[in-house]
Design an enzyme around this catalytic site. Sequence first.
Site, PDB file in Angstrom:
ATOM      1  N   SER A  34       0.846  -1.190   0.000  1.00  0.00           N
ATOM      2  CA  SER A  34       0.000   0.000   0.000  1.00  0.00           C
ATOM      3  C   SER A  34       0.877   1.234   0.000  1.00  0.00           C
ATOM      4  O   SER A  34       2.052   1.189   0.358  1.00  0.00           O
ATOM      5  CB  SER A  34      -0.881   0.014   1.242  1.00  0.00           C
ATOM      6  N   LYS A  35       0.286   2.318  -0.430  1.00  0.00           N
ATOM      7  CA  LYS A  35       1.005   3.591  -0.503  1.00  0.00           C
ATOM      8  C   LYS A  35       1.621   3.929   0.852  1.00  0.00           C
ATOM      9  O   LYS A  35       2.696   4.487   0.933  1.00  0.00           O
ATOM     10  CB  LYS A  35       0.039   4.701  -0.891  1.00  0.00           C
ATOM     11  N   ARG A  36       0.898   3.586   1.904  1.00  0.00           N
ATOM     12  CA  ARG A  36       1.365   3.889   3.254  1.00  0.00           C
ATOM     13  C   ARG A  36       2.707   3.201   3.543  1.00  0.00           C
ATOM     14  O   ARG A  36       3.539   3.713   4.273  1.00  0.00           O
ATOM     15  CB  ARG A  36       0.303   3.421   4.256  1.00  0.00           C
ATOM     16  N   LYS A  37       2.880   2.016   2.939  1.00  0.00           N
ATOM     17  CA  LYS A  37       4.092   1.254   3.234  1.00  0.00           C
ATOM     18  C   LYS A  37       5.206   1.519   2.221  1.00  0.00           C
ATOM     19  O   LYS A  37       6.255   0.913   2.274  1.00  0.00           O
ATOM     20  CB  LYS A  37       3.759  -0.234   3.265  1.00  0.00           C
ATOM     21  N   GLY A  38       4.964   2.376   1.254  1.00  0.00           N
ATOM     22  CA  GLY A  38       5.998   2.672   0.263  1.00  0.00           C
ATOM     23  C   GLY A  38       5.362   2.879  -1.085  1.00  0.00           C
ATOM     24  O   GLY A  38       4.145   2.913  -1.217  1.00  0.00           O
TER      25      GLY A  38
END
Length: 482
Positions: A252-256
């Site tokens: 996910s965007k949150r993780k990279g």
Amino acid sequence: MTVRVRFAPSPTGYLHVGGARSALFNWLFARKMGGKFLVRIEDTDQSRYNEQALHDLIRDLKWLGLNWDEGPEVGGPHEPYYQSRRLDLYKRHADELLANGHAYRCFCTAERMDEVRKRQEENKLPPGYDRHCRDLDPAESDRRAAAGETFVVRFKAPMTGKTVFNDLVRGEIEYQNHVLDDLVLLKTDGFPTYHLANVVDDHAMEITHVLRGDEWIPSTPRHVLLYKAFGWDPPVFCHLPVILAPGGGKLSKRKGAVSVGEYREKGYLPHALFNFLALLGWSPGDEREKMTLQELVDSFSLERVNPKSAAFDETKLEWLNGQYLIETPAQDLYDEVRRLLEQRGYGPDLAAMPEMLAKHVGLLKDRSKRIDELVDTGLYFWREPDSYEEKALAKHWKPETKDRMAKLAAKLGGVEWNHAALEALYRSEAEEQGIKFADLIHPTRLAVSGLSFGPGLFELLEALGREAVMRRIGTALEKLGG
Ligand code: GLU
């Protein structure tokens, strides 16, 4: 048999690394087998169509080096390669299934479907169409259609028995037919659904192997039934393992970063990302990790696709990228470095000192893992530092530093300006002052770059030039004092 494989993206958003991995496995397989790699644009969902996404998708595939033999821009024997331009074909095939009893018109309204859904929820029943129109008398169905009533065309899926197919990665997969509902083939607007268009086109385009992400496994038994209804042989299916974030969970965007575009933006090299993606769910069967394109093609095989989920380990991607940076000739990086410098507001500096680009790239290329890092850790090539690393200052800029540096600076005007002569000057100066070489080195680096790390100091001084170095040391003496 010639292998024919395809990447069939829907242009609804950016090219996700998972999609890129699917495209890449298709490409590798085609190249390995001497087959053809097609790109087909699945743009039948008008509500989600996005022109920009289509443009970016094509750009990103090209950037990665995934050239296609048939598809957008290059054409081919099965043109057009955009589903939105093949509507007649799908309509004809839907009609064929209507005629031979494998499909039926469904006149249920959105309101009725809502009610059905509500009732199913209340009774805790699995969701799905209740087959209300399945057994409508064909004559009545024709009459209502002719009268202009809106309808969708649904597949008449078998309600008993099971559908079994073989997956090259997971082996035999079995579905009970009663769990597969009567899926929509043609929508009220006359556009096909993904399922119909995908099957019709894979057949029409003579696709031999379908390699795609394993989120499509639940669609496959439905496709197999469709192939059967048309009297066609299905292609070989090969579902690629899901890519997870390091430590598990969805990417996910949150993780990279999750899109190919973001990796390009961040300064990754296409070959590094290519190599990295090839190893997500596949391995050559030995210890090799950094592999050339040719080595990847030569060793690729679907038998070695691992059914276990693959972890997207960005640290490994960085490492690979660093390896590729070392072997990339400096001049191949100029365009990208220029672009990133301009993006950061260094356009005028680039124009004023065109010769600095080669020095910047040359001195930092082998020390960087990414191109953006190469750019951001070398901004001092272009401008005086506007701050100095705090920690390094505390450690290396002592009360006595100002005096020591002032004495040294007085000699910089007369020295021959090359790294060997500069090093000799620093050594003799340290000796003369009775201090350590390092007592001059660290403060000089801080003064000229603001940083505590970087390329060899004397190469850096040579690259920056006498004037800039003397000015920067002067500024530091003023700002930092003693
Ligand atoms: N259009 C589908 C997608 O966006 C294609 C899936 C498939 O390869 O069948 O991924």
